[in-house]
Design a protein around this motif. Structure first.
Motif, PDB file in Angstrom:
ATOM      1  N   GLU A 285       0.857  -1.189   0.000  1.00  0.00           N
ATOM      2  CA  GLU A 285       0.000   0.000   0.000  1.00  0.00           C
ATOM      3  C   GLU A 285       0.893   1.239   0.000  1.00  0.00           C
ATOM      4  OE1 GLU A 285      -3.856  -0.315   2.717  1.00  0.00           O
ATOM      5  OE2 GLU A 285      -2.371   1.069   3.535  1.00  0.00           O
ATOM      6  N   GLU A 286       0.343   2.389  -0.395  1.00  0.00           N
ATOM      7  CA  GLU A 286       1.141   3.619  -0.340  1.00  0.00           C
ATOM      8  C   GLU A 286       0.489   4.616   0.591  1.00  0.00           C
ATOM      9  OE1 GLU A 286       1.860   5.190  -4.169  1.00  0.00           O
ATOM     10  OE2 GLU A 286       3.080   3.448  -4.748  1.00  0.00           O
ATOM     11  N   SER A 287       1.299   5.574   1.032  1.00  0.00           N
ATOM     12  CA  SER A 287       0.716   6.642   1.850  1.00  0.00           C
ATOM     13  C   SER A 287      -0.245   7.440   0.970  1.00  0.00           C
ATOM     14  CB  SER A 287       1.854   7.520   2.370  1.00  0.00           C
ATOM     15  OG  SER A 287       1.337   8.788   2.675  1.00  0.00           O
ATOM     16  N   LEU A 288      -1.482   7.571   1.431  1.00  0.00           N
ATOM     17  CA  LEU A 288      -2.495   8.211   0.574  1.00  0.00           C
ATOM     18  C   LEU A 288      -2.474   9.733   0.645  1.00  0.00           C
ATOM     19  CD1 LEU A 288      -5.623   5.952   1.332  1.00  0.00           C
ATOM     20  CD2 LEU A 288      -4.176   5.933  -0.708  1.00  0.00           C
ATOM     21  N   TYR A 289      -1.808  10.268   1.697  1.00  0.00           N
ATOM     22  CA  TYR A 289      -1.905  11.723   1.913  1.00  0.00           C
ATOM     23  C   TYR A 289      -0.535  12.388   1.946  1.00  0.00           C
ATOM     24  CZ  TYR A 289      -6.628  10.422   3.219  1.00  0.00           C
ATOM     25  OH  TYR A 289      -7.897   9.914   3.201  1.00  0.00           O
ATOM     26  N   HIS A 290      -0.480  13.616   1.481  1.00  0.00           N
ATOM     27  CA  HIS A 290       0.716  14.440   1.619  1.00  0.00           C
ATOM     28  C   HIS A 290       0.860  14.826   3.089  1.00  0.00           C
ATOM     29  CE1 HIS A 290       1.204  15.128  -2.678  1.00  0.00           C
ATOM     30  NE2 HIS A 290      -0.094  15.271  -2.753  1.00  0.00           N
ATOM     31  N   GLU A 291       2.097  15.038   3.534  1.00  0.00           N
ATOM     32  CA  GLU A 291       2.281  15.517   4.913  1.00  0.00           C
ATOM     33  C   GLU A 291       1.890  16.998   4.979  1.00  0.00           C
ATOM     34  OE1 GLU A 291       5.709  14.413   7.663  1.00  0.00           O
ATOM     35  OE2 GLU A 291       6.211  16.481   7.085  1.00  0.00           O
ATOM     36  N   PHE A 292       1.276  17.375   6.074  1.00  0.00           N
ATOM     37  CA  PHE A 292       0.929  18.793   6.285  1.00  0.00           C
ATOM     38  C   PHE A 292       0.925  19.068   7.778  1.00  0.00           C
ATOM     39  CE2 PHE A 292      -2.943  16.196   5.772  1.00  0.00           C
ATOM     40  CZ  PHE A 292      -3.574  16.409   6.976  1.00  0.00           C
ATOM     41  N   THR A 293       0.981  20.351   8.142  1.00  0.00           N
ATOM     42  CA  THR A 293       0.836  20.661   9.569  1.00  0.00           C
ATOM     43  C   THR A 293      -0.656  20.913   9.831  1.00  0.00           C
ATOM     44  OG1 THR A 293       1.093  23.036   9.204  1.00  0.00           O
ATOM     45  CG2 THR A 293       3.100  21.789   9.720  1.00  0.00           C
ATOM     46  N   TRP A 294      -1.032  20.779  11.087  1.00  0.00           N
ATOM     47  CA  TRP A 294      -2.437  21.061  11.449  1.00  0.00           C
ATOM     48  C   TRP A 294      -2.772  22.512  11.086  1.00  0.00           C
ATOM     49  CZ3 TRP A 294      -7.244  20.446  11.820  1.00  0.00           C
ATOM     50  CH2 TRP A 294      -8.062  21.115  12.712  1.00  0.00           C
ATOM     51  N   PHE A 295      -1.784  23.397  11.253  1.00  0.00           N
ATOM     52  CA  PHE A 295      -2.002  24.802  10.901  1.00  0.00           C
ATOM     53  C   PHE A 295      -2.380  24.931   9.419  1.00  0.00           C
ATOM     54  CE2 PHE A 295      -0.318  28.819   9.199  1.00  0.00           C
ATOM     55  CZ  PHE A 295      -1.073  29.706   9.949  1.00  0.00           C
ATOM     56  N   GLU A 296      -1.639  24.187   8.560  1.00  0.00           N
ATOM     57  CA  GLU A 296      -1.939  24.254   7.112  1.00  0.00           C
ATOM     58  C   GLU A 296      -3.336  23.708   6.826  1.00  0.00           C
ATOM     59  OE1 GLU A 296       2.531  23.746   5.229  1.00  0.00           O
ATOM     60  OE2 GLU A 296       1.479  21.990   5.959  1.00  0.00           O
ATOM     61  N   TYR A 297      -3.657  22.583   7.472  1.00  0.00           N
ATOM     62  CA  TYR A 297      -4.972  21.976   7.208  1.00  0.00           C
ATOM     63  C   TYR A 297      -6.093  22.890   7.684  1.00  0.00           C
ATOM     64  CZ  TYR A 297      -8.533  18.498   6.506  1.00  0.00           C
ATOM     65  OH  TYR A 297      -9.650  17.847   6.034  1.00  0.00           O
ATOM     66  N   LYS A 298      -5.887  23.451   8.883  1.00  0.00           N
ATOM     67  CA  LYS A 298      -6.928  24.294   9.471  1.00  0.00           C
ATOM     68  C   LYS A 298      -7.095  25.574   8.637  1.00  0.00           C
ATOM     69  CE  LYS A 298      -8.375  26.158  13.877  1.00  0.00           C
ATOM     70  NZ  LYS A 298      -8.058  26.395  15.272  1.00  0.00           N
ATOM     71  N   SER A 299      -5.971  26.182   8.232  1.00  0.00           N
ATOM     72  CA  SER A 299      -6.057  27.423   7.458  1.00  0.00           C
ATOM     73  C   SER A 299      -6.808  27.159   6.152  1.00  0.00           C
ATOM     74  CB  SER A 299      -4.689  27.976   7.081  1.00  0.00           C
ATOM     75  OG  SER A 299      -3.845  27.931   8.159  1.00  0.00           O
ATOM     76  N   TYR A 300      -6.489  26.030   5.514  1.00  0.00           N
ATOM     77  CA  TYR A 300      -7.195  25.701   4.278  1.00  0.00           C
ATOM     78  C   TYR A 300      -8.674  25.390   4.587  1.00  0.00           C
ATOM     79  CZ  TYR A 300      -9.019  22.786   0.563  1.00  0.00           C
ATOM     80  OH  TYR A 300      -9.833  22.254  -0.391  1.00  0.00           O
ATOM     81  N   GLY A 301      -8.876  24.542   5.609  1.00  0.00           N
ATOM     82  CA  GLY A 301     -10.237  24.068   5.920  1.00  0.00           C
ATOM     83  C   GLY A 301     -11.188  25.197   6.286  1.00  0.00           C
ATOM     84  N   TYR A 302     -10.683  26.185   7.009  1.00  0.00           N
ATOM     85  CA  TYR A 302     -11.554  27.263   7.451  1.00  0.00           C
ATOM     86  C   TYR A 302     -11.890  28.233   6.314  1.00  0.00           C
ATOM     87  CZ  TYR A 302     -12.087  26.128  12.394  1.00  0.00           C
ATOM     88  OH  TYR A 302     -12.466  25.538  13.575  1.00  0.00           O
TER      89      TYR A 302
END
Ligand SMILES: C=C1C[C@]23C[C@@]1(O)CC[C@H]2[C@@]12CC[C@H](O)[C@@](C)(C(=O)O1)[C@H]2[C@@H]3C(=O)O
Ligand SMILES: O=C(O)CCC(=O)C(=O)O
Ligand SMILES: [Fe+2]
Length: 449
Positions: A285-302
């Motif tokens: 199997e391969e890693s399905l997701y790119h690495e990110f910081t919670w800050f990056e995810y939250k900034s994008y998500g919000y």
């Protein structure tokens, strides 16, 4: 004539046999619990815990204090409505146009400013108790998944920098309870997944919460005011490389009863790097997701709307641009950034402001917050003007929030701008030129002069 009742429209019934009910996990038997939790997280991303150890007097006290707040006059509640999305709000959810039949209080870690000292301190004590419960559950998850050390997940909630959000929702009875055109009751909180690691929810005895199963059917969650409901959130889906499912859920309103829910959202420290845990990536199997910081995810998500699929942006297989296109896009953005700096320097000179890079330096700063957007408006076959006599909208009216925007389009017209007297004028397309918008920040900068 045969009237169709709401249930006949309801896909839950067609799928009733397949769904065996919300998993109930008894935390007083941890050896069984760890396996049952893993199964529930894989199958539904959702389960209920009993014998959880959180004192019920604390839960009731918080519910009473919460209702004390929501029962205040509107003008009193509005005093707790700061200019950011924290504090008190009614009807709007987030900052991107979502609405619901709801009022709520939203807090971040350890800070619960309310109308009463008792309310604030009870909220603090409650959040601390559910945070501990969250850690206990995440340790059982680690044991069930056989990942080491066993605090690999829970440490993110116990870290003093953990980014905790706490939300108290009140859904008043909804008098206009005609089902909407799609046959559903009016929405209290629209469908979404929670972005954090796990959410721990408790509600009063009013129903309304529904979860979405993997086949897309929605099932109601029978209320239970003495238990907690646990959601797998987006980050836990990533860390388990998609083995656990971040549960899509929503709340529908009730005609007669008001619903209160209190939800703890367990997020990691902002700088925590999130990626699939190595031992959970199966051989082949391969890693399905790119690495990110919670800050990056939250900034994008919000910046997204409630119902959006935020995870797909970080999914490896689904990057919209090929490597070659990414290089071209990078080069293009760099060229436009330089053009932007040149224009902002001309602006500074024209306005006689010193130093001349006072505006342009903000675009050339290495931390500049740049957004690049590629839009495609397919031909719109149903091109009858809408009721207000206009063509159907491709991108609704707005101003851009940044300093300046630099746009180029193909030879198709469509862009319009609003003059200061409120009239709209079309912008003739010119695919060899760029169109420059003054954005919100430049308006403010100018006013300061
Ligand atoms: C529309 C939005 C509201 C939300 C931020 C977002 O842009 C997308 C995620 C939403 C959500 C869902 C779970 C929680 O209730 C919440 C506080 C969160 O962390 O993400 C809300 C956000 C919000 O209400 O501000
Ligand atoms: O009110 C509820 O039970 C759920 C609300 C919710 O999903 C949220 O606040 O994110
Ligand atoms: Fe939620």
């Amino acid at each position: 004539m045969v009237m169709q009742s709401q249930n006949q429209n309801n896909p839950i019934l067609t799928n009733k046999r397949a769904f065996k009910g919300i998993p109930v996990i008894d935390l007083s038997c941890p050896d069984d619990a760890k396996h049952l939790i893993v199964n529930a997280c894989q199958d539904y991303g959702f389960f209920k815990v009993i014998n959880h150890g959180v004192p019920l007097w604390l839960v009731s006290q918080l519910e009473n204090e919460t209702m004390g707040f929501f029962n205040m006059r509107q003008s009193e509640k509005d005093k707790y409505c700061p200019p950011n999305p924290l504090g008190y709000r009614s009807n709007t959810i987030g900052t991107n146009g979502d609405v619901g039949w709801i009022e709520y209080l939203l807090f971040t870690s350890n800070d619960f400013p309310t109308n009463s000292k008792t309310f604030s301190s009870v909220a603090k004590e409650y959040v601390e108790a559910v945070r501990k419960l969250g850690c206990e559950i995440l340790e059982l998850v680690a044991e069930g998944l056989k990942i080491e050390p066993k605090n690999v997940l829970s440490r993110m909630l116990s870290d003093e920098k953990a980014d905790t959000v706490f939300r108290l929702n009140h859904y008043p009875p909804c008098p206009d309870h005609r089902p909407t055109t799609n046959g559903r009751n009016p929405i209290g909180f629209g469908e979404h997944t929670d972005p954090q690691l796990i959410s721990i929810a408790r509600s009063n005895t009013t129903s309304g919460l529904q979860i979405c199963l993997s086949d897309g059917t929605w099932v109601p969650v029978p209320p239970d005011h003495t238990s907690f409901f646990i959601n797998v959130d987006d980050l836990l889906q990533v860390m388990t490389n998609g083995r656990f499912k971040s549960v899509r859920h929503r709340v529908v309103t009730d005609k007669l009863k008001s619903r209160v829910s209190m939800i703890y959202f367990g997020g990691p420290p902002l700088m925590e790097k999130i990626s699939p845990i190595g031992s959970l990536i199966e051989p082949g199997e391969e890693s399905l997701y790119h690495e990110f910081t919670w800050f990056e995810y939250k900034s994008y998500g919000y910046k997204t709307k409630l119902a959006d699929d935020r995870l797909s942006f970080f999914h490896k297989g689904s990057h919209p641009l090929s490597e070659k296109d990414k290089t071209v896009a990078k080069e293009y953005v760099e060229a436009l950034r330089k053009l932007g700096c040149e224009i902002l320097e001309l602006v500074a000179e024209g306005l006689k402001i010193e130093p001349k890079n006072v505006l342009s330096r903000m675009l050339s700063d290495e931390k500049a917050d740049t957004v690049f957007r590629l839009n495609h408006y397919p031909p719109c076959p149903d091109h009858r003007p809408t009721t207000n006599g206009r063509n159907p909208i491709g991108f609704g009216e707005h101003t851009d929030p940044q300093l300046i925007s630099i746009a180029r389009s193909n030879t198709t017209s469509g862009l319009q701008i609003c003059l200061s007297d409120g009239t709209w004028v079309p912008v003739p397309p010119d695919h060899t030129s760029f169109f420059i918008n003054v954005d919100d920040l430049l308006q403010v900068q100018k006013c300061k002069e």
